[in-house]
Scaffold this active site. Structure first.
Site, PDB file in Angstrom:
ATOM      1  N   ASP A  35       0.847  -1.193   0.000  1.00 59.73           N
ATOM      2  CA  ASP A  35       0.000   0.000   0.000  1.00 59.73           C
ATOM      3  C   ASP A  35       0.887   1.249   0.000  1.00 59.73           C
ATOM      4  O   ASP A  35       1.905   1.297   0.697  1.00 59.73           O
ATOM      5  CB  ASP A  35      -0.913  -0.001   1.237  1.00 59.73           C
ATOM      6  CG  ASP A  35      -2.065   0.989   1.111  1.00 59.73           C
ATOM      7  OD1 ASP A  35      -3.224   0.550   1.004  1.00 59.73           O
ATOM      8  OD2 ASP A  35      -1.793   2.218   1.121  1.00 59.73           O
ATOM      9  N   ILE A  36       0.490   2.231  -0.791  1.00 61.17           N
ATOM     10  CA  ILE A  36       1.271   3.456  -0.941  1.00 61.17           C
ATOM     11  C   ILE A  36       1.272   4.298   0.346  1.00 61.17           C
ATOM     12  O   ILE A  36       2.176   5.108   0.557  1.00 61.17           O
ATOM     13  CB  ILE A  36       0.742   4.255  -2.154  1.00 61.17           C
ATOM     14  CG1 ILE A  36       1.817   5.138  -2.757  1.00 61.17           C
ATOM     15  CG2 ILE A  36      -0.511   5.033  -1.816  1.00 61.17           C
ATOM     16  CD1 ILE A  36       1.444   5.692  -4.127  1.00 61.17           C
ATOM     17  N   ASN A  93     -12.789  -3.078   2.532  1.00 62.72           N
ATOM     18  CA  ASN A  93     -13.712  -1.940   2.578  1.00 62.72           C
ATOM     19  C   ASN A  93     -14.630  -2.006   1.364  1.00 62.72           C
ATOM     20  O   ASN A  93     -14.174  -2.273   0.248  1.00 62.72           O
ATOM     21  CB  ASN A  93     -12.926  -0.626   2.574  1.00 62.72           C
ATOM     22  CG  ASN A  93     -12.072  -0.459   3.808  1.00 62.72           C
ATOM     23  OD1 ASN A  93     -12.485  -0.804   4.913  1.00 62.72           O
ATOM     24  ND2 ASN A  93     -10.858   0.043   3.632  1.00 62.72           N
ATOM     25  N   GLU A 101     -12.288   3.360  -1.451  1.00 60.82           N
ATOM     26  CA  GLU A 101     -11.819   4.449  -2.327  1.00 60.82           C
ATOM     27  C   GLU A 101     -11.550   3.972  -3.746  1.00 60.82           C
ATOM     28  O   GLU A 101     -11.688   4.747  -4.695  1.00 60.82           O
ATOM     29  CB  GLU A 101     -10.536   5.070  -1.749  1.00 60.82           C
ATOM     30  CG  GLU A 101     -10.787   5.866  -0.465  1.00 60.82           C
ATOM     31  CD  GLU A 101      -9.493   6.235   0.253  1.00 60.82           C
ATOM     32  OE1 GLU A 101      -8.401   5.930  -0.264  1.00 60.82           O
ATOM     33  OE2 GLU A 101      -9.601   6.814   1.352  1.00 60.82           O
ATOM     34  N   VAL A 102     -11.100   2.732  -3.879  1.00 63.42           N
ATOM     35  CA  VAL A 102     -10.771   2.204  -5.203  1.00 63.42           C
ATOM     36  C   VAL A 102     -11.742   1.070  -5.526  1.00 63.42           C
ATOM     37  O   VAL A 102     -11.847   0.087  -4.777  1.00 63.42           O
ATOM     38  CB  VAL A 102      -9.312   1.689  -5.254  1.00 63.42           C
ATOM     39  CG1 VAL A 102      -8.991   1.156  -6.647  1.00 63.42           C
ATOM     40  CG2 VAL A 102      -8.331   2.788  -4.859  1.00 63.42           C
ATOM     41  N   HIS A 106     -10.150  -5.305  -3.371  1.00 65.99           N
ATOM     42  CA  HIS A 106      -8.817  -5.495  -2.806  1.00 65.99           C
ATOM     43  C   HIS A 106      -8.952  -5.883  -1.349  1.00 65.99           C
ATOM     44  O   HIS A 106      -9.800  -5.365  -0.627  1.00 65.99           O
ATOM     45  CB  HIS A 106      -7.956  -4.231  -2.939  1.00 65.99           C
ATOM     46  CG  HIS A 106      -8.624  -2.973  -2.476  1.00 65.99           C
ATOM     47  ND1 HIS A 106      -9.580  -2.323  -3.225  1.00 65.99           N
ATOM     48  CD2 HIS A 106      -8.493  -2.248  -1.335  1.00 65.99           C
ATOM     49  CE1 HIS A 106      -9.990  -1.245  -2.568  1.00 65.99           C
ATOM     50  NE2 HIS A 106      -9.360  -1.189  -1.419  1.00 65.99           N
ATOM     51  N   HIS A 108      -7.019  -5.788   2.087  1.00 59.58           N
ATOM     52  CA  HIS A 108      -5.885  -5.239   2.842  1.00 59.58           C
ATOM     53  C   HIS A 108      -5.358  -6.337   3.761  1.00 59.58           C
ATOM     54  O   HIS A 108      -6.140  -6.990   4.447  1.00 59.58           O
ATOM     55  CB  HIS A 108      -6.337  -4.071   3.727  1.00 59.58           C
ATOM     56  CG  HIS A 108      -6.821  -2.861   3.017  1.00 59.58           C
ATOM     57  ND1 HIS A 108      -6.051  -1.729   2.858  1.00 59.58           N
ATOM     58  CD2 HIS A 108      -8.015  -2.574   2.434  1.00 59.58           C
ATOM     59  CE1 HIS A 108      -6.750  -0.797   2.222  1.00 59.58           C
ATOM     60  NE2 HIS A 108      -7.945  -1.276   1.955  1.00 59.58           N
TER      61      HIS A 108
HETATM   62  P1  AMP Z   1      -9.829   1.456   0.177  1.00 58.49           P
HETATM   63  O1  AMP Z   1     -10.208   2.638   0.982  1.00 58.49           O
HETATM   64  O2  AMP Z   1     -10.098   0.162   0.885  1.00 58.49           O
HETATM   65  O3  AMP Z   1     -10.431   1.509  -1.212  1.00 58.49           O
HETATM   66  O4  AMP Z   1      -8.255   1.480   0.067  1.00 58.49           O
HETATM   67  C1  AMP Z   1      -7.546   1.950  -1.033  1.00 58.49           C
HETATM   68  C2  AMP Z   1      -6.091   1.819  -0.654  1.00 58.49           C
HETATM   69  O5  AMP Z   1      -5.325   1.929  -1.821  1.00 58.49           O
HETATM   70  C3  AMP Z   1      -5.587   2.876   0.325  1.00 58.49           C
HETATM   71  O6  AMP Z   1      -5.057   2.220   1.470  1.00 58.49           O
HETATM   72  C4  AMP Z   1      -4.509   3.617  -0.478  1.00 58.49           C
HETATM   73  O7  AMP Z   1      -3.403   4.016   0.318  1.00 58.49           O
HETATM   74  C5  AMP Z   1      -4.124   2.582  -1.510  1.00 58.49           C
HETATM   75  N1  AMP Z   1      -3.591   3.107  -2.767  1.00 58.49           N
HETATM   76  C6  AMP Z   1      -4.107   4.082  -3.546  1.00 58.49           C
HETATM   77  N2  AMP Z   1      -3.366   4.261  -4.640  1.00 58.49           N
HETATM   78  C7  AMP Z   1      -2.365   3.351  -4.576  1.00 58.49           C
HETATM   79  C8  AMP Z   1      -1.254   3.030  -5.414  1.00 58.49           C
HETATM   80  N3  AMP Z   1      -1.029   3.682  -6.569  1.00 58.49           N
HETATM   81  N4  AMP Z   1      -0.414   2.053  -5.024  1.00 58.49           N
HETATM   82  C9  AMP Z   1      -0.617   1.403  -3.867  1.00 58.49           C
HETATM   83  N5  AMP Z   1      -1.639   1.646  -3.037  1.00 58.49           N
HETATM   84  C10 AMP Z   1      -2.499   2.615  -3.374  1.00 58.49           C
END
Ligand code: AMP
Length: 121
Positions: A35-36, A93, A101-102, A106, A108
């Site tokens: 994770d970034i 999530n 957010e994405v 995924h 975690h």
């Molecule tokens: P979520 O809120 O569960 O959708 O988590 C999205 C996660 O993706 C967050 O923990 C971010 O820090 C992570 N994230 C977003 N962009 C990137 C990226 N380019 N590379 C790695 N992790 C990312």
């Protein structure tokens, strides 16, 4: 929520190799990268290679082979990362209440130290 999959989401771009990631694992069914913005000493995201918006979408639409392949990858990753001895937390999530957010499913994987209460107070 019946959200359509968006091929422009950031994890789709990572899967296609259009943007870089700190990859820790890849096979036919899953890919994993750091994770970034890590929230624990180890914070890995495991994603299926297929186009699924969420854990619900994955559970509803993925084939038995895809589901098995994904979770076999999770098992390999946590073993490779040395997380099975002291444990870890996995979080998916989902949607707005889940704070997703994405919009590519995924998982975690958080560990390397006690990760605290399950949900923030
Ligand atoms: P979520 O809120 O569960 O959708 O988590 C999205 C996660 O993706 C967050 O923990 C971010 O820090 C992570 N994230 C977003 N962009 C990137 C990226 N380019 N590379 C790695 N992790 C990312």
């Amino acid at each position: 929520f019946a959200m359509a999959y968006d091929d422009q989401n950031i994890f789709a771009k990572i899967l296609r190799g259009e943007i870089p990631c700190d990859k820790v694992y890849e096979d036919e069914y899953a890919m994993a990268f750091n994770d970034i913005a890590p929230k624990a000493p180890v914070h890995i995201l495991v994603i299926p290679t297929g186009r699924y918006v969420s854990i619900e979408d994955f559970g509803a639409r993925a084939s038995a082979e895809e589901v098995q392949g994904f979770f076999a990858a999770v098992a390999k990753i946590v073993n490779e990362q040395g997380l099975t001895e002291n444990g870890f937390r996995s979080i998916a999530n989902t949607g707005s209440d889940g704070g997703q957010e994405v919009a590519h499913f995924h998982l975690h994987i958080l560990g390397g130290a006690p990760v605290g209460p399950m949900v923030a107070p």
